[in-house]
Scaffold this motif. Structure first.
Motif, mmCIF file in Angstrom:
data_model
loop_
_atom_site.group_PDB
_atom_site.id
_atom_site.type_symbol
_atom_site.label_atom_id
_atom_site.label_comp_id
_atom_site.label_asym_id
_atom_site.label_seq_id
_atom_site.Cartn_x
_atom_site.Cartn_y
_atom_site.Cartn_z
ATOM 1 N N GLY A 1 -7.479 -12.941 3.779
ATOM 2 C CA GLY A 1 -6.257 -12.434 4.375
ATOM 3 C C GLY A 1 -5.898 -11.014 3.989
ATOM 4 O O GLY A 1 -4.989 -10.431 4.569
ATOM 5 N N VAL A 2 -6.584 -10.467 2.997
ATOM 6 C CA VAL A 2 -6.345 -9.088 2.566
ATOM 7 C C VAL A 2 -7.436 -8.200 3.161
ATOM 8 O O VAL A 2 -8.625 -8.541 3.061
ATOM 9 N N PRO A 3 -7.071 -7.089 3.793
ATOM 10 C CA PRO A 3 -8.102 -6.211 4.368
ATOM 11 C C PRO A 3 -9.130 -5.793 3.314
ATOM 12 O O PRO A 3 -8.794 -5.634 2.136
ATOM 13 N N LEU A 4 -10.365 -5.628 3.749
ATOM 14 C CA LEU A 4 -11.425 -5.291 2.795
ATOM 15 C C LEU A 4 -11.101 -4.032 2.001
ATOM 16 O O LEU A 4 -11.374 -3.955 0.804
ATOM 17 N N GLU A 5 -10.505 -3.066 2.664
ATOM 18 C CA GLU A 5 -10.209 -1.803 1.977
ATOM 19 C C GLU A 5 -9.029 -1.916 1.023
ATOM 20 O O GLU A 5 -8.765 -0.995 0.234
ATOM 21 N N SER A 6 -8.318 -3.041 1.060
ATOM 22 C CA SER A 6 -7.135 -3.228 0.200
ATOM 23 C C SER A 6 -7.353 -4.271 -0.892
ATOM 24 O O SER A 6 -6.407 -4.655 -1.585
ATOM 25 N N GLN A 7 -8.574 -4.728 -1.071
ATOM 26 C CA GLN A 7 -8.859 -5.718 -2.105
ATOM 27 C C GLN A 7 -8.591 -5.148 -3.500
ATOM 28 O O GLN A 7 -8.881 -3.987 -3.772
ATOM 29 N N SER A 8 -8.065 -5.989 -4.390
ATOM 30 C CA SER A 8 -7.804 -5.541 -5.761
ATOM 31 C C SER A 8 -9.092 -5.574 -6.569
ATOM 32 O O SER A 8 -9.981 -6.415 -6.334
ATOM 33 N N GLN A 9 -9.191 -4.687 -7.540
ATOM 34 C CA GLN A 9 -10.354 -4.681 -8.416
ATOM 35 C C GLN A 9 -10.468 -6.011 -9.156
ATOM 36 O O GLN A 9 -11.579 -6.524 -9.369
ATOM 37 N N GLN A 10 -9.345 -6.581 -9.540
ATOM 38 C CA GLN A 10 -9.346 -7.858 -10.252
ATOM 39 C C GLN A 10 -10.018 -8.946 -9.413
ATOM 40 O O GLN A 10 -10.872 -9.695 -9.909
ATOM 41 N N ASP A 11 -9.652 -9.040 -8.148
ATOM 42 C CA ASP A 11 -10.268 -10.042 -7.286
ATOM 43 C C ASP A 11 -11.751 -9.753 -7.070
ATOM 44 O O ASP A 11 -12.577 -10.678 -7.069
#
Length: 255
Positions: free
Chosen positions: A177-187
Motif C-alpha cells: 500500500g506504500v508507493p515503492l519510492e516512499s518505502q521506509s528504510q526500516q521496512d
C-alpha cells in the motif's frame, strides 16, 4: 476487484540488460566468489549488451569470512560499478555496533561474534574475567581498530533499494500500500509478515532475501532468494534476461 500490478510471469527486465540478484551471503566468501564465476561464465558464453549484478544485502555475520566478503564486494564495485550492493539489516547492525557496543543488540546476538573473528577480534575472550558488558566493550575497541575505514565507508554507502524493468530489489521486502519510492528504510531491511502475507500484486515484482527458505521461492508478486547460504552451503540468485527468468544456485560445504 481486478488486481493491478505486475505478475511474475509477465515481468520483464530492461531490453538488452541481463539482471542477476544474489541472496544473503552472510560471510560465505567461497559461495559469493563461486556465484560470480558462474555469472561471468554465462556472460562470456552468451554476451549481453549490458548487465547488473545486484547483491541483496546481509554480507556479514554468522558465516566464517565476512571480512573477505566485504573485500570482494569493494573490489567488484571498483572493477565495474554495474556490481550493485544493497543494505541488509545485518550490514546496518554492524555499523550500529561499531558506533555503540550494544551487548544485547543484533550484532552480538546474531552472528557478529563470527564477523569480529574474521577481523581477528574475539569479542567474548575476556568474559570470564571482566563480565559480559566490559568484555564486549574491550572487544569493541579492538574491532573498531581492526575494521578498515574502507569497509565502514562501504557499509555506509549502501543504498536500500534499486529498480530495473518490472523488478524492484531490496533486502527484506516492502510495505503493501506504500508507493515503492516512499518505502521506509526500516521496512526495506526488516519487514516480514505484512509483506509475505500480502495476496495481491505489487507495482513491480519484489526480489528480496532476509527470510531463509529451503529453496528459492517464486511467487506471483515476489521472489525470495535467501537459501540460508551460510549454513546450507547453497547460494541462490535470480537471473533475468528480458522475459526469461530463472533461479541459479552454487553449492559449497554446509556448516
Amino acid at each position: 476487484m481486478t488486481e493491478t500490478g505486475i505478475h511474475y510471469l509477465d515481468a520483464r527486465g530492461p531490453d538488452g540488460m541481463r539482471l542477476y540478484a544474489i541472496g544473503d551471503v552472510h560471510g560465505r566468501n567461497d559461495l559469493l566468489a563461486a556465484m560470480h564465476r558462474r555469472i561471468e561464465s554465462q556472460l562470456e558464453y552468451a554476451p549481453a549488451s549490458d548487465w547488473r549484478i545486484i547483491h541483496l544485502g546481509d554480507y556479514v555475520d554468522r558465516g566464517p569470512d565476512s571480512k573477505s566478503v566485504i573485500d570482494f564486494l569493494i573490489e567488484a564495485q571498483k572493477r565495474d560499478p554495474r556490481n550493485i550492493m544493497l543494505a541488509g539489516n545485518h550490514d546496518i547492525g554492524m555499523l550500529e555496533f561499531l558506533a555503540d557496543a550494544e551487548p544485547d543488540g543484533l550484532f552480538m546476538n546474531y552472528g557478529g561474534v563470527q564477523t569480529a573473528q574474521s577481523y581477528g577480534v574475539d569479542l567474548t575472550r575476556d568474559v570470564h574475567w571482566f563480565g559480559k558488558a566490559e568484555a564486549i566493550a574491550r572487544g569493541h575497541i579492538a574491532l573498531v581498530k581492526a575494521v578498515p575505514r574502507s569497509h565502514v565507508d562501504f557499509l555506509r554507502s549502501l543504498p536500500f533499494s534499486v529498480s530495473f524493468g518490472d523488478f524492484f530489489f531490496c533486502h527484506a521486502g516492502i510495505r503493501p500500500g506504500v508507493p515503492l519510492e516512499s518505502q521506509s528504510q526500516q521496512d526495506l531491511i526488516w519487514i516480514r509478515d505484512a509483506f509475505h502475507d500480502h495476496p495481491g500484486l505489487f507495482p513491480k515484482v519484489i526480489v528480496h532475501g532476509h527470510t531463509p527458505v529451503p529453496e528459492a521461492e517464486v511467487r506471483a508478486n515476489r521472489v525470495n532468494v535467501d537459501t540460508l547460504a551460510w549454513k546450507s552451503g547453497t547460494l541462490s540468485a535470480l537471473a533475468v534476461n528480458g522475459g526469461d527468468k530463472r533461479i541459479i544456485d552454487v553449492q559449497g560445504k554446509a556448516l
